[in-house]
Design a protein around this motif. Structure first.
Motif, mmCIF file in Angstrom:
data_model
loop_
_atom_site.group_PDB
_atom_site.id
_atom_site.type_symbol
_atom_site.label_atom_id
_atom_site.label_comp_id
_atom_site.label_asym_id
_atom_site.label_seq_id
_atom_site.Cartn_x
_atom_site.Cartn_y
_atom_site.Cartn_z
ATOM 1 N N LEU A 261 -28.954 -3.610 -25.206
ATOM 2 C CA LEU A 261 -27.620 -3.543 -24.594
ATOM 3 C C LEU A 261 -27.327 -2.133 -24.082
ATOM 4 O O LEU A 261 -26.739 -1.965 -23.014
ATOM 5 C CB LEU A 261 -26.561 -3.984 -25.605
ATOM 6 N N ARG A 262 -27.747 -1.128 -24.814
ATOM 7 C CA ARG A 262 -27.569 0.262 -24.361
ATOM 8 C C ARG A 262 -28.373 0.511 -23.096
ATOM 9 O O ARG A 262 -27.865 1.099 -22.125
ATOM 10 C CB ARG A 262 -27.981 1.221 -25.481
ATOM 11 N N ALA A 263 -29.616 0.057 -23.069
ATOM 12 C CA ALA A 263 -30.460 0.265 -21.883
ATOM 13 C C ALA A 263 -29.869 -0.461 -20.672
ATOM 14 O O ALA A 263 -29.852 0.081 -19.560
ATOM 15 C CB ALA A 263 -31.878 -0.220 -22.158
ATOM 16 N N SER B 198 -14.409 -7.851 -18.008
ATOM 17 C CA SER B 198 -13.409 -8.609 -18.759
ATOM 18 C C SER B 198 -14.019 -9.150 -20.047
ATOM 19 O O SER B 198 -13.370 -9.189 -21.093
ATOM 20 C CB SER B 198 -12.841 -9.744 -17.913
ATOM 21 N N GLY B 199 -15.308 -9.543 -19.988
ATOM 22 C CA GLY B 199 -15.981 -10.001 -21.196
ATOM 23 C C GLY B 199 -16.094 -8.907 -22.242
ATOM 24 O O GLY B 199 -15.972 -9.157 -23.441
ATOM 25 N N ALA B 200 -16.330 -7.686 -21.782
ATOM 26 C CA ALA B 200 -16.394 -6.558 -22.714
ATOM 27 C C ALA B 200 -15.027 -6.286 -23.332
ATOM 28 O O ALA B 200 -14.916 -6.012 -24.532
ATOM 29 C CB ALA B 200 -16.905 -5.315 -21.996
ATOM 30 N N GLU B 201 -13.975 -6.350 -22.512
ATOM 31 C CA GLU B 201 -12.624 -6.111 -23.038
ATOM 32 C C GLU B 201 -12.258 -7.169 -24.072
ATOM 33 O O GLU B 201 -11.747 -6.857 -25.145
ATOM 34 C CB GLU B 201 -11.609 -6.111 -21.902
ATOM 35 N N ILE B 202 -12.512 -8.431 -23.746
ATOM 36 C CA ILE B 202 -12.183 -9.513 -24.662
ATOM 37 C C ILE B 202 -13.093 -9.478 -25.890
ATOM 38 O O ILE B 202 -12.637 -9.660 -27.025
ATOM 39 C CB ILE B 202 -12.306 -10.869 -23.944
ATOM 40 N N ARG C 249 -16.951 1.211 -23.719
ATOM 41 C CA ARG C 249 -16.115 1.176 -24.932
ATOM 42 C C ARG C 249 -16.632 0.109 -25.898
ATOM 43 O O ARG C 249 -16.687 0.333 -27.110
ATOM 44 C CB ARG C 249 -14.661 0.902 -24.550
ATOM 45 N N TRP C 250 -16.992 -1.060 -25.367
ATOM 46 C CA TRP C 250 -17.559 -2.120 -26.210
ATOM 47 C C TRP C 250 -18.814 -1.605 -26.913
ATOM 48 O O TRP C 250 -18.988 -1.787 -28.124
ATOM 49 C CB TRP C 250 -17.888 -3.321 -25.333
ATOM 50 N N LEU C 251 -19.692 -0.961 -26.150
ATOM 51 C CA LEU C 251 -20.949 -0.477 -26.699
ATOM 52 C C LEU C 251 -20.714 0.611 -27.739
ATOM 53 O O LEU C 251 -21.389 0.652 -28.780
ATOM 54 C CB LEU C 251 -21.834 0.037 -25.569
ATOM 55 N N ALA C 252 -19.758 1.496 -27.486
ATOM 56 C CA ALA C 252 -19.455 2.557 -28.450
ATOM 57 C C ALA C 252 -18.982 1.959 -29.779
ATOM 58 O O ALA C 252 -19.323 2.470 -30.854
ATOM 59 C CB ALA C 252 -18.400 3.495 -27.883
ATOM 60 N N THR C 253 -18.196 0.897 -29.710
ATOM 61 C CA THR C 253 -17.726 0.233 -30.927
ATOM 62 C C THR C 253 -18.900 -0.325 -31.722
ATOM 63 O O THR C 253 -18.979 -0.165 -32.946
ATOM 64 C CB THR C 253 -16.754 -0.902 -30.570
ATOM 65 N N VAL C 254 -19.827 -0.963 -31.035
ATOM 66 C CA VAL C 254 -20.989 -1.550 -31.703
ATOM 67 C C VAL C 254 -21.905 -0.467 -32.266
ATOM 68 O O VAL C 254 -22.364 -0.552 -33.419
ATOM 69 C CB VAL C 254 -21.758 -2.456 -30.719
ATOM 70 N N LEU D 87 -23.781 -10.361 -30.707
ATOM 71 C CA LEU D 87 -24.431 -9.396 -29.822
ATOM 72 C C LEU D 87 -25.504 -10.066 -28.972
ATOM 73 O O LEU D 87 -25.699 -9.697 -27.807
ATOM 74 C CB LEU D 87 -25.051 -8.258 -30.637
ATOM 75 N N GLY D 88 -26.193 -11.052 -29.523
ATOM 76 C CA GLY D 88 -27.196 -11.768 -28.754
ATOM 77 C C GLY D 88 -26.583 -12.541 -27.606
ATOM 78 O O GLY D 88 -27.136 -12.575 -26.497
ATOM 79 N N MET D 89 -25.433 -13.142 -27.832
ATOM 80 C CA MET D 89 -24.732 -13.843 -26.757
ATOM 81 C C MET D 89 -24.322 -12.858 -25.664
ATOM 82 O O MET D 89 -24.423 -13.153 -24.475
ATOM 83 C CB MET D 89 -23.518 -14.569 -27.318
#
Length: 257
Positions: A12-14, A51-55, A98-103, A131-133
């Protein structure tokens, strides 16, 4: 040995770093270009991811103990849909980061123990499933964006390898939504890169097949695009299927999203 969850986070980071770097360079004209997703422009594909990241950040943050104000999904989608293409692109960069930073901030203990209530499944799921989804969404829609400018674009090889492993376990249930096994007249067991695909009364991915009835000859990323309905002409060059099923048969099983 690196866990499947940690490999998923790394993928996900890459994906983010690659797509973020591309989005920074896109002109307004390029944002308005058709993407690889039917009926979506590049900006709209980025809006979907943003929007998927925000939700999707909210339930993970709540599971980790953060207080997150509730906002209706319809309201969030409406805000994104009404935004200008440039705002959609920049919004993707902001919210996916922001989503990635949280994870990435989750501790090893949290990574192994958290369950996440996504709101649309019957019960909370392990973090690796959530995370896989997300990786399935990001990898395929990132291809939608990149193929708009490069007809030879492929799903990231690292993401594809992780997704095949995820489909044999934590996100295998998604095949119940993605696959239409009734499209085939008889059962098929298909050797695919790193795994096997079984289509009978259901669709499953297994880690090994003893005696497959057919073979998918192509890279793992092509198999990932097959499952998501993206292995279509002219993006199927070099991919063949031998045995008791054809590539066109398989495309009917996986109409895509």
């Amino acid at each position: 040995m690196t866990s499947l969850l940690d490999r998923t986070v790394a993928a996900l980071r890459a994906e983010h770093d690659t797509l973020d770097g591309l989005v920074r360079t896109l002109t307004d004209e390029q944002l308005a270009a058709p993407s690889g997703a039917a009926d979506w422009t590049v900006a709209q594909a980025l809006s979907h991811l943003g929007s998927g990241a925000e939700i999707g950040r909210a339930p993970i943050a709540r599971a980790a103990g953060e207080t997150v104000p509730a906002e209706d999904n319809q309201t969030i989608w409406a805000r994104w849909d009404s935004s200008a293409p440039r705002a959609q692109a920049e919004g993707f960069r902001e919210h996916n980061a922001r989503w990635l930073a949280t994870v990435e901030a989750l501790t090893p203990e949290q990574r192994s123990s958290l369950t996440v209530d996504l709101g649309f499944l019957p019960e909370p799921v392990p973090l690796v499933t959530a995370l896989g989804m997300r990786l399935s969404e990001v990898a395929n829609h990132a291809w939608d964006v990149r193929v708009a400018f490069d007809p030879e674009a492929r799903v990231d090889a690292g993401s594809a390898e992780v997704l095949v492993d995820l489909l044999t376990g934590p996100v295998g249930f998604m095949l119940g939504f993605l696959g239409k096994p009734a499209e085939l007249a008889k059962p098929v067991s298909l050797a695919v890169p790193g795994a096997g695909l079984v289509i009978d009364d259901a669709v499953t991915v297994v880690d090994h097949l003893e005696a497959p009835s057919a073979t998918f000859d192509g890279p793992a990323e092509a198999f990932v695009r097959l499952v998501s309905g993206r292995l279509k002409p002219p993006y199927d060059r070099g991919v063949t299927v031998e045995g008791g099923v054809t590539l066109d048969d398989l495309r009917r099983v996986f109409p895509g999203f």
